[in-house]
Design a protein around this motif. Structure first.
Motif, mmCIF file in Angstrom:
data_model
loop_
_atom_site.group_PDB
_atom_site.id
_atom_site.type_symbol
_atom_site.label_atom_id
_atom_site.label_comp_id
_atom_site.label_asym_id
_atom_site.label_seq_id
_atom_site.Cartn_x
_atom_site.Cartn_y
_atom_site.Cartn_z
ATOM 1 N N LEU A 83 3.718 9.905 27.608
ATOM 2 C CA LEU A 83 2.767 10.989 27.436
ATOM 3 C C LEU A 83 1.570 10.517 26.625
ATOM 4 N N THR A 84 0.404 10.976 27.022
ATOM 5 C CA THR A 84 -0.787 10.854 26.189
ATOM 6 C C THR A 84 -1.234 12.269 25.856
ATOM 7 N N TYR A 85 -1.425 12.516 24.569
ATOM 8 C CA TYR A 85 -1.776 13.872 24.157
ATOM 9 C C TYR A 85 -2.725 13.838 22.969
ATOM 10 N N ARG A 86 -3.393 14.965 22.753
ATOM 11 C CA ARG A 86 -4.291 15.127 21.609
ATOM 12 C C ARG A 86 -3.601 15.988 20.564
ATOM 13 N N SER A 87 -3.432 15.412 19.387
ATOM 14 C CA SER A 87 -2.730 16.117 18.325
ATOM 15 C C SER A 87 -3.646 17.131 17.653
ATOM 16 N N GLY A 88 -3.081 17.879 16.722
ATOM 17 C CA GLY A 88 -3.840 18.918 16.049
ATOM 18 C C GLY A 88 -5.007 18.403 15.232
ATOM 19 N N ASP A 89 -4.939 17.127 14.792
ATOM 20 C CA ASP A 89 -6.066 16.557 14.044
ATOM 21 C C ASP A 89 -6.999 15.756 14.946
ATOM 22 N N ASP A 90 -6.934 16.048 16.262
ATOM 23 C CA ASP A 90 -7.824 15.454 17.275
ATOM 24 C C ASP A 90 -7.597 13.957 17.477
ATOM 25 N N GLU A 91 -6.437 13.462 17.087
ATOM 26 C CA GLU A 91 -6.089 12.067 17.350
ATOM 27 C C GLU A 91 -5.427 11.963 18.724
ATOM 28 N N GLU A 92 -5.831 10.956 19.518
ATOM 29 C CA GLU A 92 -5.213 10.736 20.823
ATOM 30 C C GLU A 92 -4.013 9.811 20.651
ATOM 31 N N VAL A 93 -2.843 10.265 21.119
ATOM 32 C CA VAL A 93 -1.590 9.546 20.918
ATOM 33 C C VAL A 93 -0.945 9.283 22.273
ATOM 34 N N THR A 94 -0.423 8.064 22.447
ATOM 35 C CA THR A 94 0.372 7.729 23.632
ATOM 36 C C THR A 94 1.758 7.302 23.164
ATOM 37 N N THR A 95 2.775 7.918 23.734
ATOM 38 C CA THR A 95 4.139 7.620 23.315
ATOM 39 C C THR A 95 5.090 7.759 24.490
ATOM 40 N N PHE A 96 6.175 6.987 24.462
ATOM 41 C CA PHE A 96 7.216 7.081 25.487
ATOM 42 C C PHE A 96 8.351 7.928 24.933
ATOM 43 N N ILE A 97 8.786 8.912 25.730
ATOM 44 C CA ILE A 97 9.864 9.811 25.309
ATOM 45 C C ILE A 97 11.000 9.710 26.316
ATOM 46 N N GLU A 98 12.175 9.376 25.836
ATOM 47 C CA GLU A 98 13.335 9.237 26.709
ATOM 48 C C GLU A 98 13.928 10.615 27.017
ATOM 49 N N PHE A 99 14.353 10.801 28.263
ATOM 50 C CA PHE A 99 14.954 12.063 28.670
ATOM 51 C C PHE A 99 16.291 12.280 27.958
ATOM 52 N N ASP A 100 16.589 13.538 27.708
ATOM 53 C CA ASP A 100 17.869 13.922 27.133
ATOM 54 C C ASP A 100 18.271 15.251 27.763
ATOM 55 N N VAL A 101 19.515 15.659 27.517
ATOM 56 C CA VAL A 101 19.964 16.961 28.010
ATOM 57 C C VAL A 101 19.284 18.047 27.186
ATOM 58 N N ILE A 102 18.580 18.938 27.868
ATOM 59 C CA ILE A 102 17.851 20.019 27.212
ATOM 60 C C ILE A 102 18.631 21.318 27.373
ATOM 61 N N ASN A 103 19.014 21.914 26.253
ATOM 62 C CA ASN A 103 19.623 23.238 26.289
ATOM 63 C C ASN A 103 18.503 24.261 26.412
ATOM 64 N N VAL A 104 18.464 24.920 27.540
ATOM 65 C CA VAL A 104 17.306 25.731 27.914
ATOM 66 C C VAL A 104 17.275 27.035 27.134
ATOM 67 N N PRO A 105 16.237 27.259 26.328
ATOM 68 C CA PRO A 105 16.086 28.585 25.714
ATOM 69 C C PRO A 105 15.536 29.555 26.749
ATOM 70 N N SER A 106 15.907 30.807 26.633
ATOM 71 C CA SER A 106 15.332 31.819 27.521
ATOM 72 C C SER A 106 14.219 32.583 26.833
ATOM 73 N N VAL A 107 14.101 32.419 25.518
ATOM 74 C CA VAL A 107 13.090 33.121 24.736
ATOM 75 C C VAL A 107 12.422 32.130 23.792
ATOM 76 N N ILE A 108 11.107 32.172 23.757
ATOM 77 C CA ILE A 108 10.335 31.350 22.832
ATOM 78 C C ILE A 108 9.439 32.283 22.029
ATOM 79 N N TRP A 109 9.351 32.049 20.738
ATOM 80 C CA TRP A 109 8.527 32.935 19.920
ATOM 81 C C TRP A 109 7.810 32.154 18.828
#
Length: 213
Positions: A89-115
């Motif tokens: 992923l390449t993304y722009r952080s909250g302090d406007d820094e551009e970051v590129t990082t590799f994230i390995e997949f894992d089992v995601i326990n799916v939330p049904s509600v986000i707040w």
């Protein structure tokens, strides 16, 4: 309101079962077309340092733009859980820094509600119900309890792109916000069944806005 239980596709059954392989983020496109990321708690994305509101710029070197559907981008962030398998992923952080990082997949326990509390106005709580699973009523109550503890004075309930799910649980969620009485009906070929409310949403005590599509 008349509700009919739809057939559940295999992919939605997997979601209702509560897990998939991926990095664990919710995506949301703003009015400018940027993709905001909201990592799930204890997800690979959160552990990699992605923060709420970071802007996704590219996936595996492919620039994210308006020509890409949000569902398409979301699928690019999922995959088989095995050693070394993941996504860059390449993304722009909250302090406007551009970051590129590799994230390995894992089992995601799916939330049904986000707040969360809205960054634009911390007096307003935001609850997004993504789907109705057997965990949803409890997760909605957890969300409301948490937001009340942050001294909010208004609430946004977001039901956009909700993929459906379990009828009885959706009625329990409605019961958190609606007055007592008959909240919904289910009509079959031979029967009409009503669902009565109990709690009545009396504990809200502040304005509510509901967003649907």
């Amino acid at each position: 309101t008349f509700l009919v239980d739809p057939p559940v596709a295999r992919s939605e059954s997997d979601v209702l079962a509560g897990a998939y392989g991926g990095i664990g983020v919710q995506l949301q496109r703003n009015e400018a077309g940027e993709i905001y990321m909201y990592p799930f708690d204890d997800s690979p994305a959160a552990r990699a340092g992605i923060q709420t509101g970071d802007v996704l710029l590219a996936v595996n070197g492919l620039t994210v733009d308006l020509s890409m559907q949000q569902d398409q981008i979301d699928q690019m962030l999922r995959g088989e859980v095995k050693p070394g398998n993941g996504v860059e992923l390449t993304y722009r952080s909250g302090d406007d820094e551009e970051v590129t990082t590799f994230i390995e997949f894992d089992v995601i326990n799916v939330p049904s509600v986000i707040w969360r509390v809205l960054e634009e106005d911390e007096r307003v709580g935001y609850v997004h119900v993504l789907r109705f699973t057997n965990r949803t009523p409890g997760e909605v109550r957890d969300a409301l309890d948490d937001l009340k503890g942050r001294d909010i004075s208004g609430l946004v309930l977001d039901l956009r792109d909700n993929s459906g799910g379990l009828l009885a649980e959706s009625v329990q969620v409605a019961d958190e916000f609606l007055d007592t009485g008959e909240l919904a009906y289910r009509r079959s070929r031979t029967d009409l069944q009503g669902f009565e409310g109990e709690a009545g949403g009396e504990g809200l005590g502040y304005p509510l806005v509901v967003i649907v599509n």
